[in-house]
Design an enzyme around this catalytic site. Structure first.
Site, mmCIF file in Angstrom:
data_model
loop_
_atom_site.group_PDB
_atom_site.id
_atom_site.type_symbol
_atom_site.label_atom_id
_atom_site.label_comp_id
_atom_site.label_asym_id
_atom_site.label_seq_id
_atom_site.Cartn_x
_atom_site.Cartn_y
_atom_site.Cartn_z
ATOM 1 N N CYS A 1 -1.549 9.103 2.216
ATOM 2 C CA CYS A 1 -1.498 8.517 1.019
ATOM 3 C C CYS A 1 -2.386 9.180 0.071
ATOM 4 O O CYS A 1 -2.131 9.035 -1.099
ATOM 5 C CB CYS A 1 -1.105 7.055 0.959
ATOM 6 S SG CYS A 1 -2.397 6.050 1.563
ATOM 7 N N GLU B 1 0.811 -1.224 -0.158
ATOM 8 C CA GLU B 1 0.105 -0.004 -0.117
ATOM 9 C C GLU B 1 1.097 1.128 -0.055
ATOM 10 O O GLU B 1 1.491 1.686 0.926
ATOM 11 C CB GLU B 1 -0.946 0.058 1.216
ATOM 12 C CG GLU B 1 -1.907 -1.075 1.178
ATOM 13 C CD GLU B 1 -3.047 -0.982 0.110
ATOM 14 O OE1 GLU B 1 -2.995 0.094 -0.610
ATOM 15 O OE2 GLU B 1 -3.760 -1.720 0.120
#
Length: 490
Positions: free
Chosen positions: A254, A220
């Site tokens: 993110c 991720e």
């Protein structure tokens, strides 16, 4: 909690071996056992929510609302969802709609089996959800798991290390708190799955370490998640929603909107309206005009990250239209919006990961898509438009891990959607059932009836042409007509 002691290096092999022994004992397999551990995660977070809020505030200066809304509540909800849905998730997938109906007698099924002993490596920016969400997935799948928490969120890491043994079965789940030496030692071990959340540079290190053992991994990562603004959309609403996504955790996430692309068609009035809309949104967020003193705005995690952002603002050729203020003592940088940004500007070099929003002008929406496609695939692509044709054009001409229309950040609230990247933004998926599937492997099964033996005899040697014909009746079947435009002719 008087100190934040790292996990001793010599304890890591013992932890690993304990989890290996536990997994081999099959204690993690029964559904009730898994459900109990999932609910223990929820209890740990719910019972100690004020302590977690304080710890994360000490690490990041983050407001209580953001921690409760984006970390504590999702962990509780997803623990409960996983515990409730687990009996359905683990049911074998019995294959009934078969291409060859004769295979039905073989009882074809697919079982979801736990991969084994897993390692989850979490970052500092959203330390709770990004450490406990993969743990929830591992528990759901029936795996054992080590959760390595970040040294850059020491108050959270120290608190989790203290609370974890009070709630979780230590023979199956352990927290490791430490820095590079600890994670390096962990990566030397053979895991059955590694789940890493962080940046691409470290992601490559994780990938190389995993490759030595042929260990499957989930990455991720992040990258520059762009925003496309269709000028026909409500610009005031768009500005408010984009600025919200940029200000949550001071842009240190993110899925933060990294930069804004506005197709102006050479009309300067469009950019002026966009800038004024952002100024208005900023004024409503921080009505006293002092975001550096606001309790609703986080600080930058460390001096090194603060210095990195300051360097970007020094090197950019863009024009600051508002913001830009800084306070090195409290590690805060104001929400800052810039115009006049070119593709080679310092702010376009990599993921900003801070409260700085560059605005790029292009001619058309097609140009916006072309620019995005010329760069690494982002984790998320945000687009503001009410035009269904524009939505389709953006979807069909870009690649991203997730695609969000007309908001930012909020996609993470949907428990039923998979989350993950593509290419440089990572691979693999998580959240509830998708996390369960990540830590499981599909184990296909058939059960050949004894009564089928007469139908199997043509496969046994010695081989003849007659056996070839019997076993392969479709070898000479006519293949349907097709064309590049119509595909399969019906």
């Amino acid at each position: 909690m008087s100190h934040f002691a790292y996990t001793p290096l010599d304890a890591l092999p013992k932890i690993y071996n304990t989890l290996r022994t536990t997994f081999k004992s099959r204690v993690t397999r029964p559904i009730p056992w898994r459900q109990h551990q999932l609910l223990q995660v929820a209890r740990m977070v719910q019972d100690n929510q004020k302590l977690f809020v304080k710890a994360i505030h000490n690490d990041l200066g983050r407001p209580e609302l953001e921690t409760c809304t984006f970390e504590i509540m999702p962990v509780i909800e997803r623990s409960l969802i996983s515990a409730t849905c687990l009996p359905e998730w683990v049911k074998p997938d019995v294959k009934k709609d078969l291409f060859d109906s004769h295979h039905a007698a073989w009882n074809p099924k697919v079982y979801s089996a736990p991969k084994g002993v897993a390692l989850a490596i979490a970052p500092w920016n959203f330390p709770m959800i990004l450490s406990l969400q993969p743990l929830i997935a591992a528990i759901s799948a029936g795996c054992c798991c080590v959760v390595k928490v970040s040294e850059f969120a020491p108050h959270y890491g120290g608190l989790l290390s203290e609370l974890f043994p009070k709630y979780m079965d230590q023979s199956a789940y352990q927290v490791v708190f430490g820095a590079v030496p600890e994670v390096t030692s962990l990566l030397e071990m053979k895991w059955d799955h590694i789940f890493y959340t962080g940046n691409g540079k470290v992601g490559r290190v994780i990938s190389a370490a995993a490759a030595k053992h042929l260990t499957p991994i989930t990455l991720e990562l992040g990258g520059k998640s762009p925003v496309i603004l269709d000028p026909s959309y409500d610009i005031e609403v768009a500005a408010r929603r984009v600025l919200f996504g940029k200000c949550v955790n001071a842009g240190q996430i993110c899925v933060c909107p990294d930069y804004l692309i506005v197709p102006t068609g050479g009309n300067p009035e469009i950019l002026t309206r966009v800038v004024e809309a952002f100024k208005a949104a900023h004024k409503t967020f921080y009505p006293d005009g002092a975001p550096l003193q606001s309790e609703s705005f986080s600080h930058i995690v460390s001096r090194s990250h603060y210095a990195r952002l300051c360097d970007l603002l020094t090197r950019t050729k863009g024009k600051i239209v508002f913001g830009g203020g800084k306070d090195a003592e409290i590690l805060k940088i104001e929400p800052t919006v810039l115009t006049g940004i070119s593709a080679d500007d310092a702010l376009m070099e990599g993921e900003i990961f801070g409260p700085v929003l560059p605005i790029m002008e292009v001619d058309t929406l097609e140009d916006a898509c072309d620019f995005i496609e010329s760069r690494d695939h982002p984790l998320v692509l945000y687009a503001f438009t009410e035009n269904e044709d524009v939505k389709t054009m953006i979807r069909e001409n870009t690649t991203s891990g997730n695609l969000v229309y007309n908001d930012t950040f909020i996609q993470l609230a949907v428990h039923e959607l998979p989350f993950g990247g593509v290419g440089e933004s990572g691979h693999g998926r998580q959240i509830t059932r998708y996390g369960f599937e990540t830590f499981s492997y599909m184990r296909a099964s058939i059960d050949m009836p004894l009564a089928n033996e007469p139908f199997l005899t043509p496969r046994y040697p010695p081989y003849t042409q007659e056996q070839i014909n019997i076993l392969n009746p479709g070898l000479s079947n006519k293949i349907p007509d097709s064309t590049p435009t119509l595909g399969l002719a019906t």
